[in-house]
Write an enzyme that holds these catalytic residues in place. Structure first.
Site, short mmCIF file in Angstrom:
data_model
loop_
_atom_site.label_atom_id
_atom_site.label_comp_id
_atom_site.label_asym_id
_atom_site.label_seq_id
_atom_site.Cartn_x
_atom_site.Cartn_y
_atom_site.Cartn_z
N ARG A 31 0.91 -1.18 -0.10
CA ARG A 31 -0.13 -0.04 0.02
C ARG A 31 0.84 1.17 0.16
NH1 ARG A 31 -1.38 -0.25 5.10
NH2 ARG A 31 -2.89 1.29 5.09
N TYR B 18 -6.41 4.30 -7.54
CA TYR B 18 -7.61 5.29 -7.36
C TYR B 18 -6.96 6.47 -6.93
CZ TYR B 18 -9.02 3.12 -3.25
OH TYR B 18 -9.04 2.56 -1.40
C1 LIG Z 1 -4.54 1.42 8.55
C2 LIG Z 1 -5.77 0.90 7.79
C3 LIG Z 1 -5.81 0.67 6.39
C4 LIG Z 1 -7.03 0.15 5.84
N1 LIG Z 1 -7.17 0.21 4.38
C5 LIG Z 1 -8.07 -0.26 3.94
C6 LIG Z 1 -8.65 -0.16 2.47
O1 LIG Z 1 -7.99 0.24 1.88
N2 LIG Z 1 -9.71 -0.81 1.94
C7 LIG Z 1 -10.42 -1.56 2.67
O2 LIG Z 1 -11.57 -2.16 2.25
N3 LIG Z 1 -10.35 -1.74 3.95
C8 LIG Z 1 -9.07 -1.11 4.65
N4 LIG Z 1 -8.93 -1.54 5.88
C9 LIG Z 1 -9.71 -2.27 6.67
C10 LIG Z 1 -10.97 -1.31 7.01
O3 LIG Z 1 -10.70 -0.11 7.14
C11 LIG Z 1 -11.66 -1.98 8.16
O4 LIG Z 1 -12.58 -3.46 7.43
C12 LIG Z 1 -12.73 -1.12 8.54
O5 LIG Z 1 -12.30 0.16 8.56
C13 LIG Z 1 -13.28 -1.72 9.62
O6 LIG Z 1 -12.54 -1.41 10.67
P1 LIG Z 1 -12.71 -1.60 12.24
O7 LIG Z 1 -12.77 -0.12 12.79
O8 LIG Z 1 -13.70 -2.63 12.68
O9 LIG Z 1 -11.27 -2.07 12.69
P2 LIG Z 1 -9.92 -1.28 12.61
O10 LIG Z 1 -9.73 -0.37 11.26
O11 LIG Z 1 -8.75 -2.48 12.60
O12 LIG Z 1 -9.93 -0.51 14.04
C14 LIG Z 1 -9.81 -1.16 15.13
C15 LIG Z 1 -9.45 -0.09 16.25
O13 LIG Z 1 -9.48 -0.57 17.66
C16 LIG Z 1 -8.19 -0.21 18.26
N5 LIG Z 1 -8.12 -1.28 19.04
C17 LIG Z 1 -7.49 -2.49 18.98
N6 LIG Z 1 -7.41 -3.27 19.96
C18 LIG Z 1 -7.93 -2.67 21.01
C19 LIG Z 1 -7.98 -2.78 22.44
N7 LIG Z 1 -7.69 -3.99 22.94
N8 LIG Z 1 -8.76 -1.91 23.19
C20 LIG Z 1 -8.98 -0.60 22.56
N9 LIG Z 1 -8.75 -0.41 21.20
C21 LIG Z 1 -8.23 -1.32 20.48
C22 LIG Z 1 -7.47 0.07 17.14
O14 LIG Z 1 -6.12 0.81 17.42
C23 LIG Z 1 -8.19 0.60 16.15
O15 LIG Z 1 -8.20 1.94 16.22
C24 LIG Z 1 -7.78 -0.80 6.58
C25 LIG Z 1 -7.70 -0.90 8.05
C26 LIG Z 1 -6.54 -0.33 8.70
C27 LIG Z 1 -6.44 -0.37 10.04
#
Ligand SMILES: Cc1cc2nc3c(=O)[nH]c(=O)nc-3n(C[C@H](O)[C@H](O)[C@H](O)COP(=O)(O)OP(=O)(O)OC[C@H]3O[C@@H](n4cnc5c(N)ncnc54)[C@H](O)[C@@H]3O)c2cc1C
Length: 424
Positions: free
Chosen positions: A184, A223
């Site tokens: 990426r 993109y």
């Molecule tokens: C850096 C990054 C880039 C991404 N890029 C893409 C993309 O280009 N295209 C796409 O489709 N998907 C991408 N994804 C995946 C997509 O963003 C995720 O499917 C979507 O954002 C759902 O994320 P989430 O909030 O469930 O999990 P995450 O994005 O992983 O967020 C989890 C959050 O919980 C926090 N956390 C973790 N453990 C703990 C804990 N024990 N206690 C408190 N907080 C905690 C983390 O610090 C984080 O802020 C990316 C994810 C990340 C992290």
């Protein structure tokens, strides 16, 4: 109702917005200090943008780019394989298909969650607060500093490595490596325009979403984002070295990228040579788990349904979770008693949440194991999650129809209406 959300990523912040607007008191506990600048972009497809726009997202402030054309092309010749005109997406689906810099999207969500102006009470966000333990029966979390915090509803939005799954289904289901990884990186549009060799490749690519296919296992997704000032690249490729921990900050040398994509068209190679600060993202997979909730605990986002990037729906599915929870837990802001839910009521509403979300997100998990032009790879497994009479899409335009056409808030309203009618 008091709500605790573990994790302040896209899922956690979006859920916080949905539930604050529904009238609840929301606290988000986030492990990091939110200072990490993450250089990546993400799709906000119409199925997600319709929810965010309903909540007041300002597309210009978030520097979102609208997709006007999508192209799947051969990486060596750049000859299009499938081309889709997306200029009518917004009209057709009632919401735009945006491309966002991840940091811009995250900031916009944070602003909607904490603003004093929005509906409901501003969300409180606690940084450097790592959740180390969940209690689904009590409705509590324990932080790394040993403090215990209680709520009527605890939401695990802490990503693919969550430990909350153990408390919901009784055992852990760690994600496993797929033997693939994704490079990426972002390249400034200005820099590409300065070079006569690369300039023609970006002069007419505003709003163009491209997938360059080298072979079965190597694809380059490209993109623009951030008002088209940056070009975002995701290079999916085989990698047997990757472990089973998702580390977003693993840096690699640009020569690794050039070596994987050596048979790409010379103009693509000229672009790739300019990449720096390349990160490698291991592609992890976890099968759908049987349920997402138990007691006062529910999983959302990647904690509930992690998926590979092939459909670009990881973030959108997290936003759909948030949209559904916001509707299903809505009460009347003018009638505070409607916001005090018993544990029985919470459980019934979590069943409604799964009715709306489980099959849709599980199908998307399976779809995401292959490109939109390779649906034969996932058809059989995905069919079990399709609603009666619906078939698994077979081409990029059919996936667009299936993925984008869904209105999660409308589905959630239907479920809630039926539930309230049978109760009265
Ligand atoms: C850096 C990054 C880039 C991404 N890029 C893409 C993309 O280009 N295209 C796409 O489709 N998907 C991408 N994804 C995946 C997509 O963003 C995720 O499917 C979507 O954002 C759902 O994320 P989430 O909030 O469930 O999990 P995450 O994005 O992983 O967020 C989890 C959050 O919980 C926090 N956390 C973790 N453990 C703990 C804990 N024990 N206690 C408190 N907080 C905690 C983390 O610090 C984080 O802020 C990316 C994810 C990340 C992290």
């Amino acid at each position: 109702m008091k709500v605790i959300i573990a994790g302040g990523g896209i899922a956690g912040l979006a859920t916080a917005i949905g539930l604050r607007r529904a009238g609840h008191q929301v606290k988000v506990f986030e492990r990091s200090a939110f200072l990490r600048e993450v250089g990546a972009a993400i799709h906000v497809c119409p199925n997600a943008s319709r929810v965010l726009l309903d909540w007041g997202l300002k597309a210009e402030e978030a520097r979102l780019v609208s997709v006007r054309r999508s192209v799947v092309a051969a990486a060596n010749t750049l000859k299009p394989i499938v081309e889709t005109d997306c200029s009518s997406i917004s009209r057709r689906f009632g919401a735009p298909w945006y491309l966002a810099h991840r940091v811009d999207l995250h900031s916009a969500l944070r602003c909607l969650a904490t603003t004093k102006d929005g509906l409901g009470l501003p969300v409180e966000i606690f940084l450097r607060s790592e959740v180390v333990q969940y209690d689904a029966d009590e409705g509590s979390i324990t932080l790394a500093d040993s403090s215990v915090h209680y709520a009527d509803l605890v939401i695990a939005a802490d990503g693919v490595h969550t430990t909350a799954v153990d408390h919901v289904i009784g055992h852990s289901v760690p994600p496993v490596s797929t033997g693939s990884a994704a490079f990426r990186f972002l390249i400034s549009t200005k820099e590409l325009l300065k070079d006569p060799e690369t300039a023609p490749m970006v002069t007419d690519n505003d709003g163009v979403f491209k997938v360059l296919v080298a072979d079965d296992s190597r694809r380059l997704v490209w993109y623009p984002c951030a008002n088209s000032t940056l070009q975002n690249f995701v290079g999916i490729h085989p990698d047997q070295q990757v472990g089973d921990y998702e580390d977003w900050n693993l840096s690699v040398d640009v020569n690794d990228v050039l070596s994987q994509y050596r048979d790409n068209h010379p103009s693509i190679l000229a672009i790739l040579k300019k990449a720096n600060n390349v990160k490698r993202w291991p592609l992890l997979y976890r099968d759908p788990i049987p349920t997402w909730h138990r007691g006062r605990l529910v999983l959302v986002g990647d904690a509930a349904h992690p998926m590979l990037p092939h459909q670009g729906q990881g973030g959108a599915q997290a936003i759909e979770d948030a949209g559904a929870l916001g509707v299903i837990f809505s009460g009347s802001l003018s009638d505070p008693s409607s916001l005090h839910l018993t544990i029985d009521d919470i459980n019934k509403r979590l069943v409604l949440f799964e009715n709306v979300r489980y099959n849709r997100a599980s199908a998307m998990q399976i779809f995401s194991n292959a490109g939109q032009d390779e649906s034969w790879k996932i058809r059989e497994r995905a069919q079990q999650y399709m609603s009666a009479g619906a078939e698994v899409p077979t081409s990029p335009p059919e996936f667009i129809e299936h993925n984008f056409g869904y209105d999660v808030q409308e589905k959630a309203r239907e479920q809630l209406r039926e539930f309230l009618e049978t109760r009265s």
